[in-house]
Write a protein that holds these residues in place. Structure first.
Motif, PDB file in Angstrom:
ATOM      1  N   TYR A 115     -64.855  22.693  49.379  1.00  0.00           N
ATOM      2  CA  TYR A 115     -64.912  21.347  49.944  1.00  0.00           C
ATOM      3  C   TYR A 115     -65.079  20.289  48.865  1.00  0.00           C
ATOM      4  CZ  TYR A 115     -65.093  23.340  54.627  1.00  0.00           C
ATOM      5  OH  TYR A 115     -64.779  24.003  55.787  1.00  0.00           O
ATOM      6  N   HIS A 163     -61.756  19.817  47.416  1.00  0.00           N
ATOM      7  CA  HIS A 163     -60.955  19.014  48.350  1.00  0.00           C
ATOM      8  C   HIS A 163     -61.193  17.522  48.100  1.00  0.00           C
ATOM      9  CE1 HIS A 163     -59.228  17.522  52.117  1.00  0.00           C
ATOM     10  NE2 HIS A 163     -60.377  16.867  52.322  1.00  0.00           N
ATOM     11  N   ILE A 164     -62.423  17.147  47.820  1.00  0.00           N
ATOM     12  CA  ILE A 164     -62.722  15.740  47.542  1.00  0.00           C
ATOM     13  C   ILE A 164     -62.056  15.295  46.241  1.00  0.00           C
ATOM     14  CG2 ILE A 164     -64.588  14.119  47.038  1.00  0.00           C
ATOM     15  CD1 ILE A 164     -66.403  15.827  48.822  1.00  0.00           C
ATOM     16  N   SER A 203     -58.265  14.876  46.628  1.00  0.00           N
ATOM     17  CA  SER A 203     -57.783  13.937  47.651  1.00  0.00           C
ATOM     18  C   SER A 203     -57.095  12.755  46.984  1.00  0.00           C
ATOM     19  CB  SER A 203     -58.953  13.439  48.504  1.00  0.00           C
ATOM     20  OG  SER A 203     -59.531  14.512  49.204  1.00  0.00           O
ATOM     21  N   ILE A 208     -56.429   8.041  50.565  1.00  0.00           N
ATOM     22  CA  ILE A 208     -57.379   8.470  51.608  1.00  0.00           C
ATOM     23  C   ILE A 208     -58.713   7.764  51.399  1.00  0.00           C
ATOM     24  CG2 ILE A 208     -58.648  10.442  52.572  1.00  0.00           C
ATOM     25  CD1 ILE A 208     -56.318  12.208  51.893  1.00  0.00           C
ATOM     26  N   ASN A 217     -62.705   7.125  51.368  1.00  0.00           N
ATOM     27  CA  ASN A 217     -63.783   7.985  50.874  1.00  0.00           C
ATOM     28  C   ASN A 217     -64.457   8.777  52.001  1.00  0.00           C
ATOM     29  OD1 ASN A 217     -63.372   7.133  48.256  1.00  0.00           O
ATOM     30  ND2 ASN A 217     -64.929   5.508  48.372  1.00  0.00           N
ATOM     31  N   GLU A 257     -63.185   9.763  54.783  1.00  0.00           N
ATOM     32  CA  GLU A 257     -62.318  10.835  55.251  1.00  0.00           C
ATOM     33  C   GLU A 257     -62.308  12.009  54.298  1.00  0.00           C
ATOM     34  OE1 GLU A 257     -58.461   9.330  56.026  1.00  0.00           O
ATOM     35  OE2 GLU A 257     -59.144   7.794  57.433  1.00  0.00           O
ATOM     36  N   ALA A 258     -62.409  11.708  53.008  1.00  0.00           N
ATOM     37  CA  ALA A 258     -62.415  12.782  52.017  1.00  0.00           C
ATOM     38  C   ALA A 258     -63.703  13.605  52.089  1.00  0.00           C
ATOM     39  CB  ALA A 258     -62.240  12.197  50.612  1.00  0.00           C
ATOM     40  N   ARG A 263     -65.252   7.679  44.144  1.00  0.00           N
ATOM     41  CA  ARG A 263     -65.285   8.536  45.336  1.00  0.00           C
ATOM     42  C   ARG A 263     -66.438   9.531  45.267  1.00  0.00           C
ATOM     43  NH1 ARG A 263     -59.741  10.710  47.343  1.00  0.00           N
ATOM     44  NH2 ARG A 263     -59.816   8.577  48.148  1.00  0.00           N
TER      45      ARG A 263
END
Length: 1136
Positions: free
Chosen positions: A823, A826-827, A830, A834, A836, A838-839, A895
Motif C-alpha cells: 500500500y 501504491h502511494i 500514484s 490523483i 492525495n 485518494e492515494a 503526498r
C-alpha cells in the motif's frame, strides 16, 4: 471488681538482586531443551496438580473469614430464644404446710374485706373480682371459699391508723413586719360530728384549731398534734411524722391548720423591731402589730390569744386517701371566702391497720413475712398462667394481683425499702425455679439500691434474709458462668443480652457488699466470677481435646484431630471475642509443641501438609488475638510457636513449586487458545495461571511468618519460584502456538491474539501476586517499601514478560509487513493527477479493517503494543520508499507528507489511540525532517547542514578537548576578526602520547562566502595544550554574516610530516550573535568581544539528514560539498 467490669465492657463493645529468569534459563545448560519444560516429579502425588490446588483452595477458604475482627452484626447472627437455663425446685421458697397455707389464705381475704381508701386507676375496686382471684391463687373450691369469707367477716375489724408526715410548705403569706412568717402546723382527725356545717344565710366557715374558739367545741388533746415553729421563713421544712387512730374511715377527716406564731410583745419591743420592716406592706403590718400588742396588754384576758395569724388550712377525707398512700402537694384553703391565703403543703399520707384479727397476726407473724409468702404465691400463680417455662417474663402481675399486694403492703405498714427487698427476695428465688428476665431482676436490684440510699437500714432479721438471697443468687449465677458456652452462646443475640444483664445483676450485688453489717460473700464476688469463667473454659477445652485428639493416640493419628480442634478454637474465639475474649487461653499451643517434637523425625509429605495447615490456624489465632481491643495484657501461649513448624513449611513450599508447574502444564495441554467467553479475551490456561498465582500469594499472606530473617529466606525462594512458574507458562504457550496450524493468508491470527492476551494477564497477575509477598524486614525496614530481593524479582520478571509480549506482537504484525509495503508503494507510484486522499485511502481502509479485528481480539494494553509496532512499520516503509526515489517532483514528497499526517490522525483516533507525543517521536522526526529537506534546494540543504552543526552539543565535553577563541566584526573595514587564543586537553594522536596541533578557520556555508578562503594557525609541536594567540581577518559584508546558517568553523588537526594530517576535533560558532553583527560599534573603535570556550566534537555524532539529501542529488554544488565532507570523514576514520 476489675475482672467483672472488663467482662461487662467486653459485652457492651459487641456490638536481595535477581537476574532475568529467562537469561538464567538460557545460561544454565541443564535447564534448556525439552526437559526444562517439564516439572520435576516425586514431590506430591504425580498428576496435573488439580488435587493439590483443590486442597489448597480449601485451606484458603477456611481463612476467608479470618481477616480482622468481624462486626457485631455478623457475630450476633441468631435472634432465636436463648438456651434454657437449669432450674431447681429445691432452690425456691420453702414449701408451706397446709396450716400455713390456710392462714395465708385467711390473711389475703382479711386484707380485701377490710380494705380502706381510694383505689388507683390501675387497681381493681371490685371486691368480688379480688376474692375470686384469691380463690384461684389458692385453688380452693367454691364452698370452701364461701366458708372462709364468712369466717373472716365475723372476725374483728382492724384498727385503722392514718400515718401523716408533714414534710414542708412553700409560698406562704408573710405575716410579720420583716416580710416573713413563723409558721407551724396544727393537725388532727376531725370526726363526722365536728365537721364544719354550712348555713344558708351565713357566710361559709371552715373548722379551725384556734385556741379558745367559740365556733366549735374543742377536740380532745390526743387528737391534735402540733409541729415545731419554723422562724422567719415562707418555705418551712418540718419532716415530722404523726399517727392518728381513725374511728370511721368513711366519715372522718384530717384537718390541718398552718399558723404564724407571734409572741406577746410590748409597744416598746415592737418599736425596737422597726428595722425589720420591709417595704410599704411591711410598714402596714408593723402598725397592725403595734395595735395588736396594745390590745393584748390592755384588754385581752390572759387565756385569750389574739397574736397568731392564720396562714391556711387543709381538710382531707380519710376515704379519699389512696390505698397505696399519697405523697403530694396540697393547695392551702381559706377558712372562709373572705380569707386570703396562699401556698402549698407537702404531706405523705398512708392508711395502715393494727390489731388485725387474723391467725398470722395472733401468732406473731410480721407483715413482712406475710407479704413475702403472699407475693411468692401470687408470683408462682401468675408465671404459671401466662407462659410456662418462659425466660422472658418480667413479673407483670394482673390487676387483681397487684391490687391485693398493694393493699397488704399498705395495711402492714411496709416501707418502700421493705417492699423492694421483698420483691427481690421472692423473684430471685422464683428465678431459680422458673426462669425470669434478667432485666426484671436488675430493675428490682436498682429499686432496692435506690430505697437503701434513702433509708439505709433494715431490721437485722430482714437484712440477714436479704443477704441470704444475694448469696443464693450469686451462687446460681456463678454456676451458669461455668457453663458459659452452653447457656450464653455468643452467636445468639438473645443469650448475649441475657449474659450482659446477668453480669450487671452480679455487679449490683458486689456494690451492695460494703452496706451490709453481715457480709453475704466469703470472698470478693469479682474473684469468684473470674474463677468460675476460667474453670468452665478449661472444662470446655478438655472435653474437646478428649473428643477430637486424645493424648493416647499416636502422633500421626492425632494430627488431623488437632487441626480440627484448632479450627474449633479459632471459630469459638472469633465468634465470642466480644463476650469472653479475656477468658481465652492457648491450651492448644501446648498440644502443638508436644506433637511437633514427636513428628519431626517422621517428617514426610503427609505430615508436612497436616502441620502446615495446623500452623496456619494457630497463626490466625495469634493474629486475631492481637486485634482484640481490651484483651488481657499477657499474650497467648502461641508466642514462638512458628519455630518447630519451619521444616514442615519449607517442605510444603517445595511441593507447592512443583505442583504449580504440573498445574500449568495440564492447563496448557487442554487449552484450545480460544477466549473463555464472550466477555473475556484470554484463554482458560491464563485464568488457571492467574488463579494459581493468586492462591500462592494469599497463602503467603496467611502464613505471615513472624521471624524476619526466616521470612526473607522463605519469601525470596517463593518469589523466585513464582517467577519461574510464570516464565514456564509463557514458554509452554510459545511451543503450543508454534505447533498450531495457521490459516493461509491470514493477516491477523486469533490464536496469537489470545496468546498475547494470556501473556499480559499473567504479567499483571504475577506482578500483583509478587507485590503481595512482601515480608517484614525487621526494625530497620520501611513500612510500605518492598524488600530489595522481591523488588528485583518483580522488575526482572516484568522485563522478561514485556519482552515476551513484544516478541508475540512482532510475530503478529510481521504478517502485515508485505501488505503495508504494498500500500505504501501504491502511494509512491500514484500519478500526480490523483488526489492525495485518494492515494492514501487504500492504506487507511486496510488498516481500519485489521485494527477493527485487533480491537475485538486484544485487551487495551496489547492493542497499544500492536499499534506502536504497526506505526513503526509504517514509518520504516515510508522511509524505504523515499530512499528508493531520488530527484522526484516536490509533489511526490508533499503526498507522503500528507500521508504521514493522515496516519497520525488515524492512529491518534481523537485521543482513543496512541498519544500524539508518542506518535511524533523517534522515526517520525527523522521522516518528517527528510520530507522537509527533500522539498529544499541544494543551498538550503547545505545551510541546514551547518545549522545542524550549530545545534549539535557535545555529549562528552572533556573527551576531545576545548578551544578558546574571540570573534568580532569591524564594521568600518567591513571585515570579520577571528582570534584563536589557545586549546586544552586535546587528544594525543602521535605515538609519543602528544600531538602537533594546528587550527583551520573557515566560514560557511560556501555559497554565502564564495570568495573567502580558509586560514590556519601555526603548528604547535608536541603539546596537548597549545597557545596560539593568532588573529585572522575575513573581508565579508555584515549582511552575509547575518544569513541563516552563517558560522565560523574551527577544525583542529594533528600535523603529520610523513602522512596525512589527523583530525582532532571541530567546533562551530554562529556569526549572528557576535559583537558588531548584532549591533554596530559606536565611534568606530575596535572592541573585541569576550573569549569564548568551545567544546570540540566529531561530526559523525550530528544529525545527518541534510547530508543524505545532498548525497542523492546530482548537481555539481551538492557533489562537491559531499566530496569535501567525505574526505574529512576519511581523516577521522584513519584516526580511529
Amino acid at each position: 471488681m476489675s475482672t467483672l467490669l472488663d467482662i461487662k465492657s467486653s459485652v457492651l463493645r459487641q456490638v536481595q538482586v535477581c537476574p532475568s529468569f529467562r537469561r538464567k534459563t538460557e545460561q544454565e545448560p541443564e535447564s534448556t531443551g525439552t526437559d526444562s519444560q517439564e516439572p520435576p516429579t516425586g514431590a506430591w502425588k504425580p498428576g496435573d496438580g488439580v488435587e493439590f490446588f483443590a486442597h489448597m483452595r480449601l485451606i484458603l477458604k477456611k481463612g476467608d473469614g479470618r481477616q480482622g475482627l468481624p462486626c457485631p452484626e455478623v457475630l450476633l447472627r441468631s435472634g432465636s430464644p436463648a438456651p434454657a437455663e437449669p432450674v431447681d425446685p429445691n432452690r425456691g421458697m420453702r414449701a408451706l404446710t397446709q396450716e400455713e397455707v390456710e392462714m395465708l389464705y385467711e390473711e389475703a381475704l382479711y386484707t380485701v374485706l377490710h380494705r380502706a381508701g381510694t383505689m388507683g386507676p390501675d387497681q381493681v375496686d371490685d371486691e368480688e373480682v379480688l376474692l375470686s382471684y384469691i380463690q384461684q391463687v389458692f385453688g380452693t373450691s367454691s364452698e370452701e371459699h364461701m366458708e372462709a369469707i364468712a369466717r373472716v367477716k365475723k372476725a374483728k375489724a382492724p384498727t385503722y391508723v392514718l400515718k401523716v408526715s408533714v414534710m414542708r410548705a412553700k409560698n406562704l403569706l408573710a405575716k410579720d413586719p420583716n416580710g416573713f412568717s413563723d409558721p407551724y402546723c396544727m393537725l388532727g382527725i376531725l370526726p363526722a360530728s365536728s365537721a364544719p356545717q354550712e348555713s344558708s344565710g351565713q357566710k361559709e366557715q371552715r373548722f379551725g384549731f384556734r385556741k379558745g374558739s367559740k365556733r366549735s367545741s374543742p377536740l380532745p388533746a390526743k387528737c391534735i398534734q402540733v409541729t415545731e415553729v419554723k422562724s422567719s421563713t415562707l418555705n418551712p421544712v418540718w419532716k415530722e411524722h404523726f399517727l392518728f387512730e381513725i374511728e370511721d374511715v368513711n366519715t372522718d377527716q384530717l384537718h390541718l391548720d398552718i399558723w404564724d406564731h407571734d409572741d406577746d410583745v410590748s409597744l416598746a419591743e415592737a418599736c425596737r423591731k422597726l428595722n425589720e420592716v420591709i417595704g410599704l406592706k411591711g410598714m402596714s403590718r408593723y402598725f397592725k402589730q403595734i395595735v395588736k400588742s396594745a390590745r393584748a396588754n390592755g384588754t385581752s384576758g390572759p387565756t385569750e390569744d389574739h397574736t397568731d395569724d392564720f396562714l391556711g388550712c387543709l381538710n382531707i377525707p380519710i376515704r379519699e386517701v389512696p390505698v397505696a398512700g399519697a405523697d403530694r402537694w396540697f393547695k392551702l384553703e381559706p377558712r372562709s371566702s373572705a380569707s386570703r391565703v396562699q401556698g402549698d403543703c407537702h404531706l405523705v399520707l398512708k392508711l395502715i391497720t393494727t390489731q388485725r384479727d387474723t391467725a398470722m397476726s395472733q401468732r406473731g407473724r410480721s407483715g413482712f413475712l406475710s407479704y413475702l409468702l403472699l407475693l411468692s404465691r401470687v408470683l408462682w400463680f401468675e408465671h404459671r398462667v401466662e407462659e410456662p417455662n418462659s425466660s422472658n417474663w418480667r413479673g407483670e402481675l394482673s390487676g387483681p394481683g397487684t391490687t391485693i399486694l398493694c393493699l397488704h403492703g399498705a395495711q402492714s405498714n411496709l416501707s418502700p425499702l421493705q417492699l423492694a427487698v421483698l420483691h427481690w427476695q421472692v423473684s430471685s428465688r422464683h428465678h431459680q425455679m422458673r426462669t425470669l428476665d434478667y432485666g426484671y431482676l436488675l430493675g428490682l436490684l436498682e429499686d432496692v439500691q435506690a430505697h437503701w440510699e434513702e433509708a439505709a437500714s433494715l431490721p437485722q432479721e430482714q437484712e440477714e434474709s436479704l443477704a441470704d438471697s444475694f448469696s443464693a443468687f450469686s451462687e446460681f449465677g456463678l454456676r451458669l458462668l461455668r457453663q458459659l458456652r452452653d447457656y450464653f452462646p455468643a452467636t445468639n443475640s438473645t443469650a448475649v443480652y441475657r449474659l450482659e444483664l446477668l453480669l450487671k445483676c452480679l455487679e449490683k450485688l458486689q456494690l451492695f457488699q460494703p452496706a451490709f453489717q453481715i457480709c453475704p460473700f466469703e470472698t470478693e464476688l469479682n474473684m469468684d466470677i473470674a474463677a468460675a469463667l476460667k474453670r468452665g473454659n478449661r472444662e470446655w477445652y478438655d472435653q474437646l481435646l478428649n473428643t477430637k485428639s486424645p493424648r493416647e493416640q499416636p502422633g500421626p493419628q492425632r494430627l488431623a484431630g488437632l487441626v480440627e480442634l484448632a479450627d474449633i478454637i479459632y471459630e469459638d474465639l472469633q465468634s465470642c471475642y466480644g463476650v469472653y475474649a479475656s477468658l481465652f487461653h492457648g491450651q492448644v499451643a501446648e498440644e502443638a509443641w508436644v506433637l511437633t517434637e514427636e513428628l519431626s523425625p517422621k517428617m514426610n509429605l503427609e505430615v508436612a501438609s497436616g502441620l502446615f495447615e495446623l500452623y496456619l490456624t494457630l497463626a490466625d489465632t495469634q493474629r486475631f488475638w492481637s486485634c482484640i481491643p481490651g484483651r488481657e495484657s499477657r499474650s497467648l501461649a502461641l508466642a514462638g510457636i512458628h519455630t518447630p513448624f519451619l521444616p514442615a513449611v519449607k517442605l510444603w513450599l517445595q511441593v507447592l513449586r512443583d505442583q504449580a508447574k504440573w498445574r500449568l502444564q495440564g492447563a496448557v495441554d487442554v487449552d484450545t487458545l480460544e477466549p473463555v467467553d464472550a466477555a473475556s479475551k484470554h484463554s482458560s490456561s491464563a485464568a488457571t495461571a492467574s488463579l494459581c498465582l493468586s492462591h500462592i500469594q494469599e497463602l503467603w499472606v496467611r502464613l505471615a511468618w513472624p521471624d524476619p530473617a526466616q521470612a526473607q529466606g522463605l519469601g525470596t525462594q517463593l518469589s523466585q519460584d513464582m517467577c519461574e512458574a510464570s516464565l514456564f507458562y509463557t514458554e509452554l504457550l510459545r511451543k503450543k502456538v508454534d505447533t498450531q496450524p495457521g490459516a493461509a493468508g491470514e493477516a491477523v491470527s486469533e490464536q496469537l491474539c489470545v496468546v498475547l492476551n494470556n501473556v499480559e494477564l499473567v504479567r499483571r497477575a504475577s506482578g500483583q501476586a509478587l507485590r503481595g509477598l512482601a515480608w517484614p524486614e525487621g526494625a530497620n525496614g520501611l513500612e510500605g517499601v518492598l524488600p530489595r530481593p522481591l523488588l528485583s524479582c518483580i522488575q526482572a520478571l516484568d522485563e522478561d514478560l514485556q519482552r515476551e509480549a513484544h516478541t508475540v506482537t512482532a510475530h503478529l504484525t510481521s504478517k502485515m509487513v508485505a501488505d503495508i509495503r504494498k500500500y505504501v508503494q501504491h502511494i509512491s507510484l500514484s500519478p500526480d493527477s490523483i488526489q492525495n486522499d485518494e492515494a492514501v485511502a487504500p492504506l487507511l481502509k486496510y488498516l481500519d479493517e485489521k485494527l477493527a479485528l485487533l480491537n475485538d481480539s486484544l485487551v487495551k494494553e496489547n492493542l497499544n503494543r500492536v499499534l506502536e509496532a504497526l506505526w513503526e512499520l509504517l514509518l520504516q516503509a515510508i522511509l524505504q520508499a523515499l530512499s528508493a526515489n531520488r530527484d522526484v517532483s516536490a509533489d511526490f514528497y508533499g503526498r507522503f507528507h500528507f500521508t504521514l499526517e493522515a496516519l497520525v490522525s488515524f492512529f491518534h483516533a481523537e485521543g482513543q489511540g496512541l498519544p500524539l507525543e508518542n506518535l511524533r517521536d523517534g522515526s517520525y522526526k527523522r521522516l518528517e525532517e527528510e520530507l522537509r529537506l527533500h522539498k529544499c534546494s541544494t543551498r538550503e540543504c547545505i545551510e541546514q547542514f551547518y545549522l545542524d552543526k550549530l545545534k549539535q552539543r557535545s555529549l562528552e565535553q572533556n573527551r576531545f578537548g576545548r578551544l578558546t577563541v574571540r570573534c568580532h566584526y569591524e564594521a568600518a573595514e567591513q571585515r570579520l576578526a577571528v582570534e584563536v587564543l589557545h586549546a586544552a586537553d586535546l587528544l594525543p594522536l602521535d605515538a609519543n602520547g602528544l600531538s602537533d596541533p594546528f587550527v583551520i578557520v573557515e566560514l560557511g556555508p560556501p555559497h554565502l562566502f564564495p570568495l573567502v578562503r580558509s586560514q590556519r594557525t601555526q603548528v604547535k609541536a608536541r603539546t596537548l595544550h597549545p597557545v596560539y594567540d593568532e588573529l585572522f581577518h575575513f573581508s565579508v559584508p555584515a549582511e552575509a554574516c547575518r544569513r541563516r546558517g552563517a558560522c565560523v568553523l574551527f577544525t583542529v588537526m594533528d600535523h603529520d610530516w610523513l602522512s596525512t594530517n589527523d583530525f582532532a576535533g571541530e567546533a562551530a560558532l554562529g556569526l549572528g550573535g557576535i559583537s558588531g553583527i548584532t549591533r554596530p560599534h559606536v565611534g568606530g573603535g575596535m572592541r573585541p568581544g569576550q573569549p569564548i570556550t568551545l567544546h570540540l566534537r566529531r561530526p559523525r555524532a550530528q544529525v545527518r539528514s541534510a547530508l543524505r539529501m545532498l548525497e542523492g542529488r546530482t548537481n555539481k554544488e551538492a557533489q562537491e560539498f559531499v566530496k569535501k565532507l567525505k574526505e574529512l570523514e576519511k581523516c577521522m576514520e584513519a584516526d580511529l
